[in-house]
Write a protein that holds these residues in place. Structure first.
Motif, PDB file in Angstrom:
ATOM      1  N   PHE A 260      -8.271   4.478   0.900  1.00 37.56           N
ATOM      2  CA  PHE A 260      -6.857   4.250   1.182  1.00 37.56           C
ATOM      3  C   PHE A 260      -6.562   4.532   2.654  1.00 37.56           C
ATOM      4  CE2 PHE A 260      -2.540   6.047   1.548  1.00 37.56           C
ATOM      5  CZ  PHE A 260      -1.792   4.968   1.123  1.00 37.56           C
ATOM      6  N   MET A 261      -7.060   5.644   3.162  1.00 36.13           N
ATOM      7  CA  MET A 261      -6.818   6.012   4.567  1.00 36.13           C
ATOM      8  C   MET A 261      -7.426   4.972   5.506  1.00 36.13           C
ATOM      9  SD  MET A 261      -5.131   8.749   4.429  1.00 36.13           S
ATOM     10  CE  MET A 261      -4.928  10.374   3.784  1.00 36.13           C
TER      11      MET A 261
ATOM     12  N   LYS B 260      -2.040   8.407  12.335  1.00 35.30           N
ATOM     13  CA  LYS B 260      -2.508   8.118  10.979  1.00 35.30           C
ATOM     14  C   LYS B 260      -1.421   7.273  10.321  1.00 35.30           C
ATOM     15  CE  LYS B 260      -5.287  12.224  10.728  1.00 35.30           C
ATOM     16  NZ  LYS B 260      -5.596  13.451  10.047  1.00 35.30           N
TER      17      LYS B 260
ATOM     18  N   MET C  66      -5.271   1.852   5.391  1.00 33.10           N
ATOM     19  CA  MET C  66      -4.007   2.063   6.104  1.00 33.10           C
ATOM     20  C   MET C  66      -4.221   2.053   7.612  1.00 33.10           C
ATOM     21  SD  MET C  66      -1.666   2.080   3.905  1.00 33.10           S
ATOM     22  CE  MET C  66      -0.277   2.716   4.790  1.00 33.10           C
TER      23      MET C  66
ATOM     24  N   ARG D 281       0.837  -1.218   0.000  1.00 37.52           N
ATOM     25  CA  ARG D 281       0.000   0.000   0.000  1.00 37.52           C
ATOM     26  C   ARG D 281       0.860   1.252   0.000  1.00 37.52           C
ATOM     27  NH1 ARG D 281      -5.410  -0.879  -1.114  1.00 37.52           N
ATOM     28  NH2 ARG D 281      -5.974  -2.840  -0.168  1.00 37.52           N
ATOM     29  N   MET D 282       1.949   1.235   0.751  1.00 36.71           N
ATOM     30  CA  MET D 282       2.823   2.416   0.824  1.00 36.71           C
ATOM     31  C   MET D 282       3.458   2.694  -0.529  1.00 36.71           C
ATOM     32  SD  MET D 282       2.489   3.650   3.811  1.00 36.71           S
ATOM     33  CE  MET D 282       3.832   4.780   4.069  1.00 36.71           C
TER      34      MET D 282
ATOM     35  N   HIS E  48      -0.834   6.120   7.490  1.00 39.92           N
ATOM     36  CA  HIS E  48      -0.250   6.525   6.210  1.00 39.92           C
ATOM     37  C   HIS E  48       0.925   7.483   6.402  1.00 39.92           C
ATOM     38  CE1 HIS E  48      -3.042   9.868   6.890  1.00 39.92           C
ATOM     39  NE2 HIS E  48      -2.234  10.582   6.109  1.00 39.92           N
TER      40      HIS E  48
ATOM     41  N   SER F 205      -2.164   5.940  -3.399  1.00 39.89           N
ATOM     42  CA  SER F 205      -3.605   6.040  -3.585  1.00 39.89           C
ATOM     43  C   SER F 205      -3.890   6.931  -4.776  1.00 39.89           C
ATOM     44  CB  SER F 205      -4.221   6.640  -2.323  1.00 39.89           C
ATOM     45  OG  SER F 205      -5.521   7.073  -2.558  1.00 39.89           O
TER      46      SER F 205
ATOM     47  N   SER G 124      -8.985   8.083  -2.089  1.00 38.28           N
ATOM     48  CA  SER G 124      -8.108   8.431  -0.977  1.00 38.28           C
ATOM     49  C   SER G 124      -8.737   8.120   0.382  1.00 38.28           C
ATOM     50  CB  SER G 124      -7.687   9.892  -1.048  1.00 38.28           C
ATOM     51  OG  SER G 124      -8.813  10.736  -0.948  1.00 38.28           O
TER      52      SER G 124
END
Length: 129
Positions: free
Chosen positions: A58-59, A94, A62, A45-46, A96, A50, A55
């Motif tokens: 994605f958040m 967070k 993550m 994922r990193m 991400h 995204s 997004s």
């Protein structure tokens, strides 16, 4: 003749022996495997990032990694459990944000990897960068 009888007796004895007990599963195998899988998914994922249309998804994905690491810790015992717990505590609010704050995460991943190996379950966690 005596030698032949001894050899035959030895052969027949080993042919009728009961198999030994099955090996016990390693206590942290499940925890270490779950940890390894989560590091791989997080690294993927990193690296992929995204696209702007997803997004929020994605958040959420993550931030869900924290729960996956925590589940791996709950399955573990001893140093493995403790070190995965430390990784969870050190994750940024967070997840991400690991893209910018990854040094501590990389150290924690290496620490868990060493604990899994010492416990008999070597793993190959994935990091990026």
């Amino acid at each position: 003749m005596l030698i032949t009888a001894v050899l035959l007796t030895g052969c027949s004895a080993s042919a009728t022996e009961e198999p030994g007990p099955a090996e016990e599963p390693l206590p942290n195998a499940e925890s270490c495997d779950a940890f390894e899988t989560t590091t791989r998914d997080l690294a993927k994922r990193m690296v992929e990032g995204s696209d702007s249309t997803n997004s929020e998804e994605f958040m959420e994905t993550m931030n869900g990694m924290r729960g996956r690491f925590d589940e791996a810790a709950l399955r573990g015992t001893g140093d493995v459990k403790e070190r995965i717990g430390t990784l969870v505590e050190n994750l940024p609010g967070k997840v991400h944000m690991l893209f910018l704050q990854h040094d501590r995460y990389f150290e924690d991943v290496a620490s868990v990897s060493r604990a899994c190996e010492a416990d008999g379950t070597p793993i190959n966690p994935i990091i990026w960068g």
